[in-house]
Design an enzyme around this catalytic site. Structure first.
Site, PDB file in Angstrom:
ATOM      1  N   ILE A 159       0.898  -1.157   0.000  1.00  0.00           N
ATOM      2  CA  ILE A 159       0.000   0.000   0.000  1.00  0.00           C
ATOM      3  C   ILE A 159       0.935   1.203   0.000  1.00  0.00           C
ATOM      4  CG2 ILE A 159      -1.663   1.369   1.297  1.00  0.00           C
ATOM      5  CD1 ILE A 159      -2.938  -1.189   2.253  1.00  0.00           C
ATOM      6  N   PRO A 160       0.963   1.941  -1.125  1.00  0.00           N
ATOM      7  CA  PRO A 160       2.034   2.931  -1.352  1.00  0.00           C
ATOM      8  C   PRO A 160       1.834   4.236  -0.572  1.00  0.00           C
ATOM      9  CG  PRO A 160       0.508   2.964  -3.183  1.00  0.00           C
ATOM     10  CD  PRO A 160       0.028   1.866  -2.260  1.00  0.00           C
ATOM     11  N   CYS A 161       1.950   4.138   0.742  1.00  0.00           N
ATOM     12  CA  CYS A 161       1.759   5.319   1.574  1.00  0.00           C
ATOM     13  C   CYS A 161       2.869   6.344   1.337  1.00  0.00           C
ATOM     14  CB  CYS A 161       1.676   4.927   3.046  1.00  0.00           C
ATOM     15  SG  CYS A 161       3.136   4.083   3.660  1.00  0.00           S
ATOM     16  N   HIS A 162       3.961   5.907   0.699  1.00  0.00           N
ATOM     17  CA  HIS A 162       5.044   6.874   0.407  1.00  0.00           C
ATOM     18  C   HIS A 162       4.596   7.898  -0.634  1.00  0.00           C
ATOM     19  CE1 HIS A 162       5.470   3.624  -2.583  1.00  0.00           C
ATOM     20  NE2 HIS A 162       5.988   4.532  -3.387  1.00  0.00           N
ATOM     21  N   ARG A 163       3.445   7.639  -1.288  1.00  0.00           N
ATOM     22  CA  ARG A 163       2.964   8.584  -2.299  1.00  0.00           C
ATOM     23  C   ARG A 163       2.084   9.673  -1.695  1.00  0.00           C
ATOM     24  NH1 ARG A 163       1.655   3.626  -6.306  1.00  0.00           N
ATOM     25  NH2 ARG A 163       3.833   3.081  -6.753  1.00  0.00           N
TER      26      ARG A 163
END
Length: 256
Positions: A159-163
């Site tokens: 889950i690309p929370c870095h985005r």
DNA sequence: TGGGTGACGACGC
DNA sequence: AGCGTCGCCACCC
């Protein structure tokens, strides 16, 4: 307690116990397992259970990971003896394939779930502000809570929370450190040097005269071309409207 | 129950 | 520009 139950079963009359009895019970119960996998930030531990991937952390000392897991989820996790469809999917995705990976968000609150599901919609080469996530969720004042929820993302990368970044287009925090977050976004195609050149001086949007839309400078539709000719830097939505531009339907720079 | 905490954001110097 | 302050909301004791 569990030990004595096993003992009782073992001594049941006329019922031989299979050698892999313990393994069978664990399988039925759904004991959590983990493997190591290669990712954009190096080797990671990927843990899963029946519902999907439950955790991802940077690989290191196995003991540390296992005790962290037990502390956080209240369950034991053990090294997997073989690949599983779930771990295989996670491995593929971490390697760059666009595949669906089942995720187990069992320990998350309803709000955390909603935040993570929204973050999961953000595709490669894109970034959105924390406040954008809050607004999309219908709770525009909950930006801080959004940050907290992302900070507890059990499965970063998958889950690309870095985005999700700050409104001023600086990267903001990350479980694995802000530098790692920035590196990930750059590797996905975001050019922060160019973004900073545009946003310096209070510019918040980028207008594209060709297609008549305006975007967040971190929208994938413009991210690789920010600062090139044909784009106008905009300070406000009013300015965008003055240029006759409408909001991009991909990055949705303003409330609908 | 209520006060403390935090991957935020707007504002004021 | 960068820093302190304060409001906000969900969560955790």
């Amino acid at each position: 307690m569990g030990e004595s139950n096993f003992g009782a079963l073992r001594t049941a009359p006329n019922r031989p116990v299979a050698p892999d009895f313990t393994a069978q019970v664990f399988t039925r119960i759904g004991l959590d397992r983990y493997v190591t996998a290669a990712s954009a930030i190096g080797e990671v531990f990927v843990a899963w259970r029946s519902g999907g991937v439950s955790a991802l952390r940077i690989a290191g000392d196995a003991m540390t990971f296992e005790s962290w897991y037990g502390e956080r989820f209240g369950r034991r996790v053990v090294p997997a003896r073989e690949e599983d469809p779930i771990s295989a999917a996670a491995r593929a995705k971490l390697g760059g394939d666009e595949v669906e990976v089942p995720i187990d968000l069992g320990e998350c609150s309803p709000f955390e779930r909603r935040v993570l599901e929204k973050a999961a919609e953000i595709t490669r080469c894109n970034a959105r502000p924390y406040g954008w996530v809050a607004r999309e969720l219908g709770v525009p004042d909950a930006t801080r809570a959004v940050g907290n929820a992302l900070g507890r993302n059990p499965v970063p990368l998958l889950i690309p929370c870095h985005r999700v970044i700050r409104t001023d287009f600086t990267v903001g925090g990350y479980v694995f450190g802000s530098e790692t977050k920035r590196t990930l976004l750059e590797a996905e195609g975001l050019d922060f040097a160019a973004i900073e050149r545009v946003t310096r001086g209070g510019f918040r949007y980028v207008g594209d005269d060709d297609d008549g839309t305006f975007c967040l400078p971190t929208c994938g539709t413009v991210a690789t071309r920010v600062g090139s000719p044909g784009f106008v830097a905009l300070r406000s939505v009013d300015e965008a409207h003055a240029h006759g531009l409408r909001p991009c339907s991909t990055c949705r720079p303003i409330a609908a």
